[in-house]
Design an enzyme around this catalytic site. Structure first.
Site, mmCIF file in Angstrom:
data_model
loop_
_atom_site.group_PDB
_atom_site.id
_atom_site.type_symbol
_atom_site.label_atom_id
_atom_site.label_comp_id
_atom_site.label_asym_id
_atom_site.label_seq_id
_atom_site.Cartn_x
_atom_site.Cartn_y
_atom_site.Cartn_z
ATOM 1 N N ARG A 158 0.822 -1.222 0.000
ATOM 2 C CA ARG A 158 0.000 0.000 0.000
ATOM 3 C C ARG A 158 0.849 1.262 0.000
ATOM 4 N NH1 ARG A 158 -3.900 -3.242 -1.634
ATOM 5 N NH2 ARG A 158 -4.417 -4.810 -0.082
ATOM 6 N N ASN A 200 2.513 -7.500 7.975
ATOM 7 C CA ASN A 200 2.572 -8.861 7.416
ATOM 8 C C ASN A 200 4.064 -9.191 7.411
ATOM 9 O OD1 ASN A 200 -0.231 -8.998 6.899
ATOM 10 N ND2 ASN A 200 0.085 -7.705 5.111
ATOM 11 N N GLU A 281 -6.044 -12.175 8.563
ATOM 12 C CA GLU A 281 -5.726 -12.287 7.131
ATOM 13 C C GLU A 281 -4.635 -13.326 6.867
ATOM 14 O OE1 GLU A 281 -4.968 -8.175 5.923
ATOM 15 O OE2 GLU A 281 -7.090 -7.958 5.447
ATOM 16 N N ARG A 314 -2.239 -5.953 17.487
ATOM 17 C CA ARG A 314 -3.295 -5.368 16.654
ATOM 18 C C ARG A 314 -4.637 -6.080 16.847
ATOM 19 N NH1 ARG A 314 -2.546 -5.205 11.019
ATOM 20 N NH2 ARG A 314 -2.996 -3.023 10.630
ATOM 21 N N ARG A 325 -18.365 -8.526 9.549
ATOM 22 C CA ARG A 325 -16.952 -8.258 9.828
ATOM 23 C C ARG A 325 -16.761 -7.114 10.846
ATOM 24 N NH1 ARG A 325 -12.663 -6.440 5.090
ATOM 25 N NH2 ARG A 325 -11.170 -5.482 6.481
ATOM 26 N N LYS A 349 -7.625 -0.007 14.650
ATOM 27 C CA LYS A 349 -7.887 0.920 13.543
ATOM 28 C C LYS A 349 -9.042 1.846 13.902
ATOM 29 C CE LYS A 349 -6.097 -1.905 9.781
ATOM 30 N NZ LYS A 349 -6.281 -2.466 8.428
ATOM 31 N N ASP A 354 -12.109 -1.155 7.909
ATOM 32 C CA ASP A 354 -10.733 -1.085 7.417
ATOM 33 C C ASP A 354 -10.410 0.218 6.696
ATOM 34 O OD1 ASP A 354 -8.221 -1.605 6.591
ATOM 35 O OD2 ASP A 354 -8.719 -3.184 5.178
ATOM 36 N N GLU A 376 -4.975 3.414 15.430
ATOM 37 C CA GLU A 376 -4.140 3.259 14.233
ATOM 38 C C GLU A 376 -4.852 3.987 13.094
ATOM 39 O OE1 GLU A 376 -2.735 -0.775 13.169
ATOM 40 O OE2 GLU A 376 -3.108 -0.284 11.067
ATOM 41 N N GLU A 382 -4.518 4.270 0.845
ATOM 42 C CA GLU A 382 -4.929 3.008 0.225
ATOM 43 C C GLU A 382 -6.340 3.092 -0.342
ATOM 44 O OE1 GLU A 382 -4.880 -0.360 2.895
ATOM 45 O OE2 GLU A 382 -5.926 -1.651 1.478
HETATM 46 C C1 BDP Z 1 -5.709 -3.649 4.840
HETATM 47 C C2 BDP Z 1 -4.713 -3.702 3.730
HETATM 48 C C3 BDP Z 1 -3.708 -4.812 3.876
HETATM 49 C C4 BDP Z 1 -3.130 -4.791 5.264
HETATM 50 C C5 BDP Z 1 -4.227 -4.873 6.286
HETATM 51 C C6 BDP Z 1 -3.721 -4.695 7.696
HETATM 52 O O1 BDP Z 1 -5.417 -3.841 2.521
HETATM 53 O O2 BDP Z 1 -2.735 -4.642 2.892
HETATM 54 O O3 BDP Z 1 -2.222 -5.824 5.454
HETATM 55 O O4 BDP Z 1 -5.144 -3.841 6.089
HETATM 56 O O5 BDP Z 1 -3.863 -3.593 8.219
HETATM 57 O O6 BDP Z 1 -6.207 -2.356 4.834
HETATM 58 O O7 BDP Z 1 -3.213 -5.620 8.302
#
Ligand code: BDP
Length: 690
Positions: A158, A200, A281, A314, A325, A349, A354, A376, A382
């Site tokens: 991103r 990640n 994820e 997180r 979700r 977040k 998201d 966050e 993005e």
């Molecule tokens: C999403 C993004 C992804 C991130 C994820 C995160 O698309 O790339 O890894 O959040 O915050 O917004 O872990």
């Protein structure tokens, strides 16, 4: 200036004059060069006669303060005094004096003196400092961090400003000059920590080879008061050293992390700690072994504790098998309140889904009194047009900070529940996902720098107004001339609502193209894809209406909010229209406050967004004479992209949703210029952005 010199007939000039004009042109060229955006908001006009700065404090940090003031301060002598004063705890400072006679900066720490120096320079560039002044500043959050989603191969998840600033291949031998420039820029706005790698996380970051590289970066950052943190992968012991598993209760795993912590602190004695994305994820985590998030976080907290390190765990979690979700973080974390060690902070977040263009605040805020929570925010755009769209994010963040959670009755804002004033936690922090890269101007879009700046300023003081932040940034980055600042500020202040209008008005969310999240794809259907990764899951459009029913007759996500918010969100009548389709599935003919039907209102919003971007273009073009050609043209061409994209968004969403509403687009507004079929064929090649 250069134009005038260049247009003079050379032949008639004598030798002296010629030299003079060559010099002037050179200065002009250098100036233009300097306006490639690399300077950011920092001062650049060195003075021939350094300012007089006195201090008895000897440290690298204070030497930086002295050097900055000597180089850029144009007023009276400045004294830097380190004092013992409880009201100046943490990183705070006090500045007193008179521009023309004497100025004193007092702080209880060296970094406080450096922050004071930057603040004084900021005042010089943005205010009229002729009067005597007295200022005391104290940051709202103790830890003010950037999160870099930078991978070890140099790409940025991103990221829209080129490859990573961190040159892992060259380190530790070669030290890019940008590490220090980055540290200076951050210190100037009070940022005091940075997580270098992607959430990640590659386990490799914990290899000795990488830790030695990290150490070099930490050494560069240290004098600027910036601590280094790392994102870690919970499977690291298994991946790196072949342990049988990564179960947080396995003594071998605990030992592994203990040794790793010891190794890290031997190299970096002031290492900040770990950031963890676990069981989210596809990332590994404690739940893989039947343990809880608290078990995972506490394992790491225990190994970092002897060194003063922290764990930022997180709360961004969701599973495809849940009905909604938006409810999941609350479900997974609220019952763990009270189970975390005191050096764990949950990183949440701003919204429950998201980083969408607009979301209500995440109901975890206010709901975990025993656990510190850190917001966050996403600085990188993005979901807001990457580095192509001009979107000033301070108003979005202000809406979030100022949201009332009602957790202790009226007036319990998100800012107050996270900054230690309502729940008196020692650990307070905030993070922003960085938008920097190796582009010469750091952020891709010249105005994207304003979001980095705004994050730092709001992390220091969420009470600052968007207006003030835009004003400060423009004056330092471009010019103080009001004829420029006023219209440019007005563009900035409208830009977020504008983007929401042409992308996802009235509470719509996640209508993005698959994977890269740049353009619209409300029709998106990828065979076998997780339903919660598809726009349909969120818009739920049908012949009746549109929107996600999160009311008590739907997923009941409203129940996660305190009264009276839950009742307010729950009822169609009292739900704020900006969140309407977030909380309700609303009939196309539903009468809105404007007197229009929902369908017409949507059409008007999309159209207004398009018209506003056109207006920004006109406004910007009028500002040409105040801006250097390089940045002027770059912004101009980015606005052209934004205008085209806004029409794309409008046509895609309206033509697609029209297949459900079966109603005409009101005749007064601009007609679509695309065919839906053509728009549905667009597939952007955005490999680098994924
Ligand atoms: C999403 C993004 C992804 C991130 C994820 C995160 O698309 O790339 O890894 O959040 O915050 O917004 O872990």
């Amino acid at each position: 200036m250069t134009k005038t010199a260049g247009s003079l007939p050379w032949m008639v000039l004598n030798e002296k004059m010629r030299k003079f004009f060559v010099l002037i042109s050179l200065i002009g060229i250098l100036n233009l060069y300097a306006e490639d955006g690399s300077r950011l908001w920092l001062p650049d006009s060195y003075q021939e006669q350094p300012a007089v700065i006195q201090t008895k404090v000897k440290s690298e940090t204070v030497s930086i303060a002295v050097k900055e003031l000597e180089s850029y301060w144009k007023g009276a002598p400045v004294k830097l005094l380190k004092i013992k004063d409880k009201t100046l705890a943490c990183d705070g400072f006090r500045i007193e004096g008179d521009y023309d006679s004497q100025v004193t900066i007092r702080a209880a720490s060296d970094i406080g003196l450096l922050y004071g120096a930057y603040h004084l320079l900021r005042l010089q560039e943005t205010e009229n400092l002729s009067q005597s002044f007295k200022i005391q500043e104290q940051p709202a959050y103790a830890l003010r961090l950037l999160n870099h989603w930078d991978n070890l191969d140099g790409t940025i998840e991103r990221g829209y400003a080129g490859y990573s600033l961190w040159k892992w291949k060259e380190l530790p031998e070669t030290i890019s000059p940008r590490y220090e420039q980055y540290a200076r820029a951050n210190a100037s706005i009070g940022i005091n920590g940075t997580v270098l790698n992607n959430v990640n996380a590659s386990p490799d970051i914990l290899k000795t080879e990488y830790l030695q590289k990290v150490r070099v970066i930490a050494d560069v950052f240290r004098p600027y008061g910036i601590k280094v943190y790392l994102s870690v992968n919970m499977a690291s012991p298994k991946v790196l050293d072949d342990l049988a598993d990564a179960d947080p209760w396995n003594p071998a795993v605990i030992r592994w992390w203990k040794n790793k912590a010891q190794e890290i602190y031997r190299l970096i004695p002031d290492f900040g700690g770990f950031l963890v994305k676990a069981n989210s994820e596809g990332q590994p985590g404690p739940q893989d072994y039947g343990r809880t998030h608290a078990d995972g976080a506490n394992l790491l907290a225990d190994v970092l504790k002897p060194y003063g390190g922290i764990v930022m765990w997180r709360a961004f979690v969701y599973n495809p098998d849940q009905d909604d979700r938006a409810k999941q973080a609350y479900r997974e974390f609220v019952h763990l309140d009270g189970q975390f060690r005191d050096n764990v902070i949950l990183q949440v977040k701003n919204g429950p889904v998201d980083f969408q263009p607009r979301e209500p605040f995440n109901p975890l805020f206010g709901n975990m009194s025993q656990t510190p929570l850190m917001p966050e925010l996403q600085i990188t755009q993005e979901y807001l047009g990457f580095s192509n769209h001009l979107v000033f994010l301070a108003p979005q963040w202000k809406e979030f900070f100022d949201s009332d959670t009602y957790c202790q009755g009226e007036g319990s804002t998100v800012a107050q529940v996270t900054n230690g004033s309502i729940f008196p936690h020692r650990l307070t922090a905030i993070a922003g996902v960085a938008n920097t890269g190796e582009d010469i101007n750091w952020c891709g879009h010249p105005f994207a720098q304003a979001n980095w700046y705004a994050f730092g300023r709001l992390a220091w003081d969420p009470g600052l107004s968007s207006d003030r932040i835009a004003d400060e940034w423009l004056k330092q980055t471009f010019t103080k001339e009001e004829a420029f600042v006023a219209p440019a500020r007005s563009i900035m202040l409208q830009s977020w609502e504008t983007a929401v209008s042409y992308m996802m008005p009235l509470g719509l969310h996640h209508q993005f193209a698959w994977g890269h999240h740049y353009g619209p794809e409300p029709w998106c259907d990828v065979p076998g894809a997780r339903p919660d990764w598809l726009p349909k899951y969120y818009h739920q459009a049908d012949e009746e209406g549109i929107g996600f029913d999160r009311s008590s007759s739907g997923s009941n996500a409203v129940a996660q909010y305190f009264s009276p918010l839950k009742e307010q969100f729950n009822s169609l009548e009292s739900c704020p229209e900006k969140y309407l389709l977030w909380f309700h599935h609303v009939p196309w003919n539903y009468p809105m406050k404007s007197g229009r039907t929902l369908w017409d209102e949507m059409c008007y919003h999309y159209d207004a967004g398009v018209q506003q971007v056109r207006e920004f273009q006109k406004q910007w073009d009028k500002l040409e004479k105040y801006v250097d050609p390089e940045r002027f043209r770059l912004v101009q061409s980015k606005l052209r992209i934004q205008a085209k994209d806004a029409v794309w968004w409008k046509d895609a969403c309206l033509l697609y949703f029209q297949t459900f509403s079966n109603q005409v687009i009101p005749h007064e507004i601009e007609r679509p210029v695309h065919e839906l079929d053509d728009l549905m064929k667009i597939k952007l090649d955005m490999k680098h952005h994924n």
